[in-house]
Design an enzyme around this catalytic site. Structure first.
Site, PDB file in Angstrom:
ATOM      1  CG  HIS A 289      -1.873   1.012   0.969  1.00 55.87           C
ATOM      2  ND1 HIS A 289      -3.173   0.849   0.831  1.00 55.87           N
ATOM      3  CD2 HIS A 289      -1.858   2.412   1.276  1.00 55.87           C
ATOM      4  CE1 HIS A 289      -3.791   2.197   0.964  1.00 55.87           C
ATOM      5  NE2 HIS A 289      -2.797   3.084   1.221  1.00 55.87           N
ATOM      6  CB  CYS A 290       2.604   3.293  -2.025  1.00 62.37           C
ATOM      7  SG  CYS A 290       2.050   2.785  -3.811  1.00 62.37           S
ATOM      8  CB  VAL A 291      -0.343   6.994  -4.058  1.00 65.00           C
ATOM      9  CG1 VAL A 291       0.766   7.769  -3.688  1.00 65.00           C
ATOM     10  CG2 VAL A 291      -0.226   6.041  -5.063  1.00 65.00           C
ATOM     11  CB  CYS A 292      -3.756   3.501  -4.372  1.00 62.89           C
ATOM     12  SG  CYS A 292      -2.820   2.811  -5.816  1.00 62.89           S
TER      13      CYS A 292
END
Length: 433
Positions: A289-292
């Site tokens: 999980h990063c920006v999404c």
């Protein structure tokens, strides 16, 4: 009143009519306490903020609870006028919009200021990442930072680089197309990554009898093949070399069913799925999980967005350095460009180039890790789990981690990745582990 043989007429109760709420004007809203409030009163009744300022002026420590109340109050009152009530603005999108232009303009004043600012920016971003990741909070900070960085770099390119006359219309069109392709790939990557929903009607959890039925079916089908389940949906969450031996546990065992059962989502997780603690839902073949949240359905779009970004960024950096540092190679101009700080326009462009280089280097590292993981058919979640449990095969100081659990060879691994999201494709290697 009494009637024949003591019968009574039913008394009709009057229904209490709830007062209708008055429609909100464009500047009014319902706050977190359920009361009507106005945007103009955003600075009124701020006891927590007053207390925090007093303690900060007197050099006294501030309690974490007070900081949380102040942030909650600010996030609740930060709104913009809108039809039928003021809309709430996520406070995490504000810092990049304000701080990034300020930092870049300050860094363009002098070489030493540029070194300090450009060194501190990644440190601050990583600190904020670990702070929000530890608290398991959803934030739009990094999405806002990424999108605004793209837009601001393009704006500086149009305002400071293009007027110098070294960039032709074809080169500008190619760079613009690359920018739009990045946005399209990001839009696709932000869609459903493969969220799992409860197969039962509604949100009811599977009963104990249903779990026992699943266990019996799994044991009947896996008599000669331990580790498999009736449909490949129950997987092992440890690597083959797990010293505890849980990876050799039959999928139909009660312990295995309990391990694959997600109490929060009330479902049995299929192979390689995991519960994202930030999104609060299970994701099929979750990677990270990063920006999404990156999972089975959007992993390809995520890789495509990284690739297009790297190509577009390198192309934009090359065009900018060729304009402000003429008659020098790109690598030489990046480290030695005499007279670039004599002109503020060139200094700002050079600072934005170095900011883009830092971001591009970070994205290139992520892209390299993703390519390695795809080649070995592991997800980032499985790599982190293998590193914590000290299982799997580590190469190049841990840069490559091969769990051996789903690895089917280089070509087959890439073929499987190219077919992610297609329900018709069957992955037998994941069903038997």
């Amino acid at each position: 009143m009494m009637t024949q043989k003591g019968s009574m007429k039913p008394v009709k109760k009057k229904k209490t009519e709830e007062p209708e709420l008055e429609p909100l004007c464009c500047c009014e809203y319902i706050d977190r306490n359920g009361e009507k409030n106005h945007v103009a009163t955003c600075l009124c009744d701020c006891q927590d903020l007053d207390e925090g300022c007093d303690r900060w002026i007197t050099c006294k420590s501030l309690q974490p609870e007070t900081c949380e109340r102040i942030m909650d109050t600010i996030s609740d009152r930060l709104r913009i006028p809108w039809l039928r009530g003021a809309k709430k603005v996520n406070i995490s999108i504000i810092p990049p919009l304000v701080l990034l232009p300020v930092f870049l303009h300050v860094a363009s004043w002098h070489f030493l200021l540029g070194v300090v600012v450009l060194t501190s920016l990644p440190v601050l971003a990583l600190w904020y990442y670990y702070l929000t990741h530890r608290r398991k909070e959803q934030t739009l900070f990094f999405l806002s930072l990424g999108l605004f960085s793209l837009g601001y770099m393009y704006y500086v390119f149009l305002q400071e680089v293009v007027p110098k006359g070294r960039v032709g219309p074809v080169q500008l069109a190619v760079l613009t197309c690359g920018l739009f392709l990045i946005l399209l790939a990001l839009h696709r990557a932000k869609k459903n990554p493969g969220y799992l929903s409860n197969p039962a009607s509604g949100d009811r959890a599977l009963s104990s009898s249903q779990l026992e039925c699943l266990n019996r079916k799994g044991q009947e089908k896996t008599k000669g093949f331990p580790g498999a389940d009736m449909s490949g949906s129950l997987n092992n969450r440890t690597t083959k070399d797990d010293p505890k031996g849980s990876s050799r546990m039959p999928a139909g065992s009660p312990t295995k069913a309990k391990e694959d059962w997600c109490a929060k989502c009330q479902l049995v997780r299929p192979a390689r799925a995991w519960h994202c603690r930030i999104c609060g839902i299970c994701v099929r073949r979750m990677d990270h999980h990063c920006v999404c949240c990156v999972g089975e359905s959007n992993h390809q779009a995520f890789i495509l967005a990284l690739l297009i970004f790297l190509l577009t960024s390198v192309y934009g950096i090359t065009l900018t350095l060729d304009t402000i540092c003429r008659d020098r190679s790109v690598f030489t101009a990046l480290f030695y460009c005499p007279g670039v700080y004599a002109n503020y326009s060139s200094a700002l462009s050079f600072t934005c180039v170095w900011y883009s280089v830092i971001i591009t280097a970070g994205m290139a590292y992520i892209f390299l890790i993703q390519l390695i993981n795809i080649s070995y058919n592991v997800t980032e979640r499985e790599v982190q789990q293998a590193l914590r449990q000290k299982t799997g095969r580590r190469l190049l100081c841990g840069l490559i981690v091969d769990t051996g659990q789903y690895n089917r060879g280089f070509l087959r691994n890439w073929h499987q990745f190219s077919t992610l999201g297609t329900r018709a494709f069957h992955h037998p290697a994941e069903d038997i582990v």
